[in-house]
Motif scaffolding. Structure first.
Motif, short mmCIF file in Angstrom:
data_model
loop_
_atom_site.label_atom_id
_atom_site.label_comp_id
_atom_site.label_asym_id
_atom_site.label_seq_id
_atom_site.Cartn_x
_atom_site.Cartn_y
_atom_site.Cartn_z
N ILE A 1 -2.11 2.02 -13.68
CA ILE A 1 -0.95 1.18 -14.03
C ILE A 1 0.15 1.31 -12.98
CG2 ILE A 1 0.92 0.92 -15.71
CD1 ILE A 1 -1.20 1.65 -17.87
N ALA A 2 0.41 2.53 -12.53
CA ALA A 2 1.45 2.74 -11.52
C ALA A 2 1.11 2.03 -10.21
CB ALA A 2 1.63 4.24 -11.26
N ARG A 3 -0.15 2.09 -9.80
CA ARG A 3 -0.56 1.41 -8.56
C ARG A 3 -0.39 -0.09 -8.67
NH1 ARG A 3 -6.38 2.72 -7.28
NH2 ARG A 3 -5.95 1.23 -5.63
N ILE A 4 -0.85 -0.67 -9.76
CA ILE A 4 -0.74 -2.11 -9.93
C ILE A 4 0.72 -2.54 -10.02
CG2 ILE A 4 -1.20 -4.02 -11.53
CD1 ILE A 4 -3.87 -2.57 -12.17
N ALA A 5 1.50 -1.82 -10.81
CA ALA A 5 2.92 -2.18 -10.98
C ALA A 5 3.68 -2.07 -9.66
CB ALA A 5 3.55 -1.28 -12.04
N SER A 6 3.43 -1.01 -8.90
CA SER A 6 4.16 -0.86 -7.65
C SER A 6 3.75 -1.91 -6.63
CB SER A 6 3.96 0.55 -7.08
OG SER A 6 2.60 0.77 -6.76
N ARG A 7 2.48 -2.24 -6.56
CA ARG A 7 2.02 -3.27 -5.61
C ARG A 7 2.59 -4.64 -5.98
NH1 ARG A 7 -2.50 -1.78 -2.04
NH2 ARG A 7 -2.50 -3.97 -1.48
N ARG A 8 2.57 -4.96 -7.25
CA ARG A 8 3.10 -6.26 -7.67
C ARG A 8 4.60 -6.35 -7.46
NH1 ARG A 8 -0.24 -9.50 -11.74
NH2 ARG A 8 1.70 -10.65 -11.69
N ALA A 9 5.31 -5.29 -7.80
CA ALA A 9 6.77 -5.29 -7.62
C ALA A 9 7.13 -5.40 -6.14
CB ALA A 9 7.37 -4.03 -8.23
N THR A 10 6.42 -4.67 -5.31
CA THR A 10 6.69 -4.70 -3.88
C THR A 10 6.38 -6.07 -3.29
OG1 THR A 10 6.17 -2.37 -3.73
CG2 THR A 10 6.19 -3.58 -1.68
N SER A 11 5.25 -6.65 -3.67
CA SER A 11 4.89 -7.98 -3.16
C SER A 11 5.92 -9.01 -3.60
CB SER A 11 3.50 -8.38 -3.65
OG SER A 11 2.52 -7.64 -2.99
N GLY A 12 6.36 -8.93 -4.85
CA GLY A 12 7.38 -9.86 -5.32
C GLY A 12 8.69 -9.71 -4.57
N ALA A 13 9.09 -8.48 -4.34
CA ALA A 13 10.34 -8.25 -3.60
C ALA A 13 10.21 -8.71 -2.16
CB ALA A 13 10.69 -6.76 -3.64
N TYR A 14 9.06 -8.47 -1.55
CA TYR A 14 8.84 -8.90 -0.16
C TYR A 14 8.87 -10.42 -0.07
CZ TYR A 14 6.63 -9.57 4.37
OH TYR A 14 6.36 -9.95 5.66
N ARG A 15 8.23 -11.10 -0.99
CA ARG A 15 8.23 -12.57 -0.96
C ARG A 15 9.61 -13.15 -1.21
NH1 ARG A 15 2.39 -14.18 -3.56
NH2 ARG A 15 1.21 -13.02 -1.99
N ASN A 16 10.39 -12.52 -2.09
CA ASN A 16 11.78 -12.96 -2.30
C ASN A 16 12.61 -12.76 -1.04
OD1 ASN A 16 11.42 -13.81 -4.92
ND2 ASN A 16 12.07 -11.87 -5.81
N LEU B 1 0.84 -1.21 0.00
CA LEU B 1 0.00 0.00 0.00
C LEU B 1 0.87 1.26 0.00
CD1 LEU B 1 -2.71 1.47 0.21
CD2 LEU B 1 -2.52 1.24 2.69
N ALA B 2 1.90 1.27 0.84
CA ALA B 2 2.80 2.43 0.89
C ALA B 2 3.48 2.64 -0.47
CB ALA B 2 3.83 2.25 1.99
N ALA B 3 3.91 1.55 -1.09
CA ALA B 3 4.54 1.66 -2.41
C ALA B 3 3.55 2.15 -3.46
CB ALA B 3 5.12 0.31 -2.82
N ALA B 4 2.30 1.70 -3.36
CA ALA B 4 1.28 2.14 -4.31
C ALA B 4 1.00 3.63 -4.17
CB ALA B 4 -0.01 1.34 -4.12
N ILE B 5 0.97 4.11 -2.93
CA ILE B 5 0.75 5.55 -2.71
C ILE B 5 1.91 6.35 -3.28
CG2 ILE B 5 0.62 7.33 -0.92
CD1 ILE B 5 -0.99 5.25 0.75
N ALA B 6 3.13 5.90 -3.01
CA ALA B 6 4.30 6.60 -3.55
C ALA B 6 4.33 6.53 -5.07
CB ALA B 6 5.58 5.99 -2.96
N GLY B 7 4.03 5.37 -5.63
CA GLY B 7 4.01 5.22 -7.09
C GLY B 7 2.95 6.09 -7.73
N THR B 8 1.79 6.19 -7.09
CA THR B 8 0.72 7.05 -7.59
C THR B 8 1.15 8.51 -7.59
OG1 THR B 8 -0.95 5.50 -6.84
CG2 THR B 8 -1.66 7.77 -7.20
N PHE B 9 1.79 8.93 -6.51
CA PHE B 9 2.27 10.31 -6.39
C PHE B 9 3.27 10.64 -7.50
CE2 PHE B 9 5.32 13.38 -4.62
CZ PHE B 9 4.46 14.43 -4.30
N VAL B 10 4.23 9.75 -7.70
CA VAL B 10 5.25 9.97 -8.73
C VAL B 10 4.62 9.97 -10.13
CG1 VAL B 10 7.29 8.95 -9.82
CG2 VAL B 10 7.15 9.08 -7.34
#
Length: 115
Positions: A97-112, A44-53
């Motif tokens: 697109i930014a929200r979805i991309a940031s959430r997916r990237a963050t979730s992937g990084a967190y799981r790794n 969620l935090a990454a999605a907010i930041a991605g949306t802002f950018v």
């Protein structure tokens, strides 16, 4: 030497499991099956930041392309329909697109990181 490293890994895993059990960090929260509260919060935090950018980049692209500011209130009578619809479609698509991309990237990084 390798037994020392293995012992450290085992202790780390034990500690991580105890923290997870105590805090319930990896328990799904019901809204997103399989996604724990910590992962969801970070995403969620990454999605907010991605949306802002994305929003600021879109505003800059609008200004440089059309030589004017994007409409602050597309529903205003002072804004032409064409401009209001164009801004709405562009900002909706880019921000989505930014929200979805940031959430997916963050979730992937967190799981790794967790594995």
């Amino acid at each position: 030497m390798s037994s020392t490293i293995e012992t450290m890994h085992e202790r780390y895993d034990d500690l991580r499991n105890k923290v997870d059990e105590y805090t319930g960090r990896d328990e799904p929260d019901g809204r997103n099956p399989g996604i724990g509260r910590t992962e969801s919060t970070i995403a969620l935090a990454a999605a907010i930041a991605g949306t802002f950018v994305a929003r600021h980049l879109l505003e800059a692209a609008w200004k440089s392309t059309l030589d004017r500011d994007p409409p602050k209130n597309p529903a205003s009578r002072e804004v032409a329909w064409r401009e209001a619809l164009l801004w709405g479609a562009a900002s909706g698509a880019v921000v989505g697109i930014a929200r979805i991309a940031s959430r997916r990237a963050t979730s992937g990084a967190y799981r790794n990181w967790r594995s």
